[in-house]
Scaffold this active site. Structure first.
Site, PDB file in Angstrom:
ATOM      1  N   ASP A 150     -41.947  22.179 -44.003  1.00  0.00           N
ATOM      2  CA  ASP A 150     -40.934  21.215 -43.577  1.00  0.00           C
ATOM      3  C   ASP A 150     -41.333  20.311 -42.411  1.00  0.00           C
ATOM      4  O   ASP A 150     -41.341  19.097 -42.557  1.00  0.00           O
ATOM      5  CB  ASP A 150     -39.629  21.935 -43.256  1.00  0.00           C
ATOM      6  CG  ASP A 150     -38.485  20.968 -43.012  1.00  0.00           C
ATOM      7  OD1 ASP A 150     -38.457  19.926 -43.678  1.00  0.00           O
ATOM      8  OD2 ASP A 150     -37.632  21.247 -42.161  1.00  0.00           O
ATOM      9  N   CYS A 204     -30.850  14.112 -64.565  1.00  0.00           N
ATOM     10  CA  CYS A 204     -29.546  13.742 -64.000  1.00  0.00           C
ATOM     11  C   CYS A 204     -28.669  13.011 -65.016  1.00  0.00           C
ATOM     12  O   CYS A 204     -27.434  13.115 -64.965  1.00  0.00           O
ATOM     13  CB  CYS A 204     -29.730  12.866 -62.762  1.00  0.00           C
ATOM     14  SG  CYS A 204     -30.294  13.761 -61.302  1.00  0.00           S
ATOM     15  N   CYS A 214     -19.914  11.948 -51.541  1.00  0.00           N
ATOM     16  CA  CYS A 214     -20.391  11.749 -50.170  1.00  0.00           C
ATOM     17  C   CYS A 214     -19.290  11.151 -49.295  1.00  0.00           C
ATOM     18  O   CYS A 214     -18.795  10.058 -49.581  1.00  0.00           O
ATOM     19  CB  CYS A 214     -21.614  10.842 -50.155  1.00  0.00           C
ATOM     20  SG  CYS A 214     -22.252  10.564 -48.479  1.00  0.00           S
ATOM     21  N   CYS A 230     -25.574   9.539 -43.062  1.00  0.00           N
ATOM     22  CA  CYS A 230     -25.582  10.902 -43.598  1.00  0.00           C
ATOM     23  C   CYS A 230     -25.068  11.892 -42.558  1.00  0.00           C
ATOM     24  O   CYS A 230     -25.540  11.921 -41.415  1.00  0.00           O
ATOM     25  CB  CYS A 230     -27.001  11.266 -44.029  1.00  0.00           C
ATOM     26  SG  CYS A 230     -27.173  12.954 -44.626  1.00  0.00           S
ATOM     27  N   CYS A 257     -24.283  19.087 -44.038  1.00  0.00           N
ATOM     28  CA  CYS A 257     -23.278  18.790 -45.064  1.00  0.00           C
ATOM     29  C   CYS A 257     -23.820  19.231 -46.409  1.00  0.00           C
ATOM     30  O   CYS A 257     -24.943  18.889 -46.774  1.00  0.00           O
ATOM     31  CB  CYS A 257     -22.971  17.292 -45.069  1.00  0.00           C
ATOM     32  SG  CYS A 257     -21.766  16.766 -46.310  1.00  0.00           S
TER      33      CYS A 257
END
Length: 398
Positions: A150, A204, A214, A230, A257
């Site tokens: 990461d 998708c 969102c 975001c 989130c």
């Protein structure tokens, strides 16, 4: 983070049979360490990612994350990061929750913490396991290896897609047909020549559930994210006061989130059984806002020891909790916000003003303003008081 785990010359060539055997060894070692999936990708497989990253940065969608621009060259090409790399092993670990994380949003006295942060810091969990896998592989392959998790300039999601672990969905996160949107990723770079796996296709279809849910409209288009909008960025990476335009939309989300992840239809195929190392802490599943507001620096560090939440520090965390308090509509939480109007941190004081203005009646708000404004030296906090009083005056005239 990266770690060099071996320093021995690799063979100049590897036969298909040798490469197949090495792939078997790495998969066996990875599964034994608790990883759920492992695939191999060539270091030149994400050449198109450089253009996407350049556009993302040019448009300013990386917000204040300057490190993304500073490391763009290394990030867009693994061979710049390590010229000797010949193969990249991508590993994934399922962290799918045992409950629907969106349920917490229905309880205004509770705080919602992103699923990944309810466990031990995943960097610590994965890094140790990656090192173990890499050491086993290096000893058998006679090759150099480096591990990354990461924080290193590695574009893990494009590499994982090209390795066949999943595909980058419209929410820009990796989606797997086996584990949905709940995957931790790590990588092992090696000088060994391995046979790449086939990339995964996008599944998708016409679904746009992740885009529509969102709260802050952070997706300007499918497969595009504007970090400036975001909630995960705002509550974790952003260091200043939360922009007023997004405060109400944040609700009670105090760290990250999960909305766009949680609604992904592919999650229904994710395994729900997880090893104990990834079980959520009971006290982080739905903590009370009142309890969190009482944390000073010492109790914050103690409470979040071993948690990724500790990295943002007490002041940013309390800033987030105050936003949740202000959004709660619960007047009784004002008593917990009051002491924070005099907090040593101007960041905390500023958000305490906003939360107080959302919870108190006009007379109480003006009384508190009279007690604090005169001694307030920070211009940001003073501006919050001015806007709060102006809003209340405007509301009274309507």
């Amino acid at each position: 983070m990266a770690s060099r785990l071996a320093n021995r010359p690799s063979s100049s060539s590897t036969s298909d049979s040798q490469a197949t055997e090495l792939a078997r060894i790495i998969r066996q070692a990875a599964l034994a360490e608790g990883f759920d999936a492992v695939r191999i990708v060539a270091p030149d497989a994400i050449e198109s990612a450089a253009g996407h990253l350049a556009s993302f940065i040019a448009d300013g969608r990386h917000a204040t994350m300057d490190w993304m621009a500073d490391t763009a060259e290394r990030r867009s090409d693994p061979r710049v990061l390590w010229p000797d790399v010949r193969s990249i092993i991508m590993l994934a670990m399922n962290y799918g929750p045992e409950h629907d994380p969106l349920v917490n949003l229905q309880f205004p006295d509770r705080a919602a913490i992103s699923v990944y942060a309810q466990n031990r810091d995943y960097h610590d969990v994965i890094k140790g396991k990656l090192k173990t896998v890499a050491q086993k592989f290096a000893s058998r392959a006679g090759a150099d290896v480096k591990v990354f998790v990461d924080t290193a300039p590695v574009m893990e999601k494009p590499l994982a897609e090209q390795a066949g672990l999943g595909w980058q969905g419209k929410h820009t996160n990796l989606v797997s047909r086996e584990f949905g949107s709940w995957l931790f990723l790590g990588s092992i770079f090696t000088t060994a020549a391995l046979i790449p796996d086939a990339p995964e296709n996008d599944h998708c279809g016409s679904c746009r559930a992740c885009l529509d849910i969102c709260p802050t409209n952070a997706f300007p288009a499918p497969y595009q994210l504007d970090a400036r909008r975001c909630i995960s960025y705002l509550t974790i990476e952003h260091k200043e006061t939360i922009p007023e335009a997004f405060r109400k939309a944040i609700g009670n989300r105090i760290y990250g989130c999960d909305d766009c992840l949680a609604v992904c239809p592919w999650n229904k195929f994710a395994e729900t059984a997880r090893e104990a190392k990834l079980q959520a802490r009971d006290d982080l599943k739905a903590p009370t806002i009142a309890d969190l507001l009482s944390l000073d620096d010492g109790t914050f560090r103690q409470h979040f020891a071993g948690s990724p939440i500790k990295r943002i520090g007490r002041d940013r965390f309390i800033r987030n909790v105050l936003i949740a308090a202000g959004n709660s509509g619960l007047a009784e939480l004002s008593a917990h916000c009051g002491p924070l109007l005099a907090d040593p941190s101007p960041l905390v004081r500023a958000m305490a003003v906003w939360a107080t203005a959302e919870l108190d009646d006009a007379e109480t708000l003006r009384h508190k303003a009279g007690r604090h404004i005169e001694s307030e030296a920070d211009p940001v906090v003073r501006a919050e008081w001015a806007r709060a009083l102006e809003r209340r005056t405007l509301q009274e005239t309507i």
